[in-house]
Design a protein around this motif. Structure first.
Motif, PDB file in Angstrom:
ATOM      1  N   UNK A   1       0.800  -1.227   0.000  1.00  0.00           N
ATOM      2  CA  UNK A   1       0.000   0.000   0.000  1.00  0.00           C
ATOM      3  C   UNK A   1       0.833   1.277   0.000  1.00  0.00           C
ATOM      4  N   UNK A   2       1.911   1.299   0.786  1.00  0.00           N
ATOM      5  CA  UNK A   2       2.665   2.559   0.921  1.00  0.00           C
ATOM      6  C   UNK A   2       4.165   2.414   0.718  1.00  0.00           C
ATOM      7  N   UNK A   3       4.640   1.219   0.378  1.00  0.00           N
ATOM      8  CA  UNK A   3       6.037   1.055   0.004  1.00  0.00           C
ATOM      9  C   UNK A   3       6.920   0.395   1.042  1.00  0.00           C
ATOM     10  N   UNK A   4       8.043  -0.087   0.540  1.00  0.00           N
ATOM     11  CA  UNK A   4       9.018  -0.823   1.356  1.00  0.00           C
ATOM     12  C   UNK A   4       9.644   0.058   2.440  1.00  0.00           C
TER      13      UNK A   4
ATOM     14  N   UNK B   1       9.623  -0.897   6.312  1.00  0.00           N
ATOM     15  CA  UNK B   1      10.849  -1.037   7.103  1.00  0.00           C
ATOM     16  C   UNK B   1      10.826  -0.140   8.336  1.00  0.00           C
ATOM     17  N   UNK B   2      10.293   1.064   8.196  1.00  0.00           N
ATOM     18  CA  UNK B   2      10.214   2.003   9.313  1.00  0.00           C
ATOM     19  C   UNK B   2       9.287   1.451  10.412  1.00  0.00           C
ATOM     20  N   UNK B   3       8.142   0.941  10.009  1.00  0.00           N
ATOM     21  CA  UNK B   3       7.198   0.368  10.988  1.00  0.00           C
ATOM     22  C   UNK B   3       7.828  -0.861  11.649  1.00  0.00           C
ATOM     23  N   UNK B   4       8.448  -1.708  10.853  1.00  0.00           N
ATOM     24  CA  UNK B   4       9.060  -2.933  11.404  1.00  0.00           C
ATOM     25  C   UNK B   4      10.180  -2.595  12.389  1.00  0.00           C
ATOM     26  N   UNK B   5      10.981  -1.574  12.095  1.00  0.00           N
ATOM     27  CA  UNK B   5      12.069  -1.181  12.996  1.00  0.00           C
ATOM     28  C   UNK B   5      11.502  -0.756  14.356  1.00  0.00           C
ATOM     29  N   UNK B   6      10.377  -0.080  14.348  1.00  0.00           N
ATOM     30  CA  UNK B   6       9.744   0.376  15.588  1.00  0.00           C
ATOM     31  C   UNK B   6       9.172  -0.751  16.424  1.00  0.00           C
ATOM     32  N   UNK B   7       9.012  -1.917  15.807  1.00  0.00           N
ATOM     33  CA  UNK B   7       8.463  -3.075  16.530  1.00  0.00           C
ATOM     34  C   UNK B   7       9.523  -3.845  17.302  1.00  0.00           C
ATOM     35  N   UNK B   8      10.806  -3.564  17.023  1.00  0.00           N
ATOM     36  CA  UNK B   8      11.946  -4.212  17.664  1.00  0.00           C
ATOM     37  C   UNK B   8      11.807  -5.733  17.582  1.00  0.00           C
ATOM     38  N   UNK B   9      11.687  -6.221  16.332  1.00  0.00           N
ATOM     39  CA  UNK B   9      11.554  -7.674  16.118  1.00  0.00           C
ATOM     40  C   UNK B   9      12.889  -8.346  16.151  1.00  0.00           C
TER      41      UNK B   9
END
Length: 179
Positions: A164-167, A171-179
């Motif tokens: 929907x809004x790009x890689x 990546x920014x959202x995933x980084x904030x999740x601290x996976x």
């Protein structure tokens, strides 16, 4: 701004529903959760969810993506709802994204959207409908995206963000999740 509709049926899988709604909103995507009626939704494990609106009201607007959470009996309620069936078919006709996780890909089978498409679902769901399921956690075939279940909900939601809004935003959202 991308807009996404997440219908919530009684008995939906709360981990999937909340993960999808939460992560997409973290990405700045407008997410509307809509109950099949105007009541709070008691999810499959007893968690009570309060949808943003009811489905009839939500259907007054257009969406870029439809995402169906799974869980039982939630996916069965979605599958039997003629408004959901009509919406799935309309989204496909308009070449919009349609996504389903866990048991919800059964809705895509009954609507005909999975015809000649690769898909996955909770183990046994597609097999019971005479369809082979892919082994991957998340499968995209054109504008149809499916996923296996609660354990894959985060990967599924991140894939939805990516398309929907790009890689970069994914990546920014995933980084904030601290996976």
């Amino acid at each position: 701004m991308a807009t996404v509709l997440v219908p919530l049926a009684q008995g939906c899988e709360e981990l999937e529903a909340v993960t999808i709604i939460d992560l997409l909103r973290r990405a700045g995507i407008e997410v509307i959760s809509a109950g099949l009626d105007d009541q709070p939704v008691r999810a499959s494990r007893g968690t009570v969810l309060i949808p943003d609106t009811d489905l009839d009201s939500a259907l007054q607007q257009e969406f870029d993506m439809l995402v169906l959470p799974g869980g039982l009996p939630g996916a069965d309620h979605l599958d039997k709802d003629p408004r959901i069936q009509s919406l799935v078919k309309a989204m496909a006709t308009k070449d919009k994204y349609i996504a389903a996780i866990c048991a919800a890909p059964k809705v895509l089978v009954s609507s005909g959207v999975l015809e000649n498409k690769k898909a996955t679902a909770y183990p046994g769901v597609l097999d019971a409908l005479g369809r082979a399921a892919e082994a991957e956690a998340v499968v995209q075939d054109g504008k149809v995206i499916t996923s296996r279940g609660p354990g894959t909900a985060m990967d599924f939601a991140l894939k939805l963000i990516e398309v929907l809004v790009g890689k970069a935003k994914c990546d920014e959202v995933e980084a904030g999740l601290v996976r």
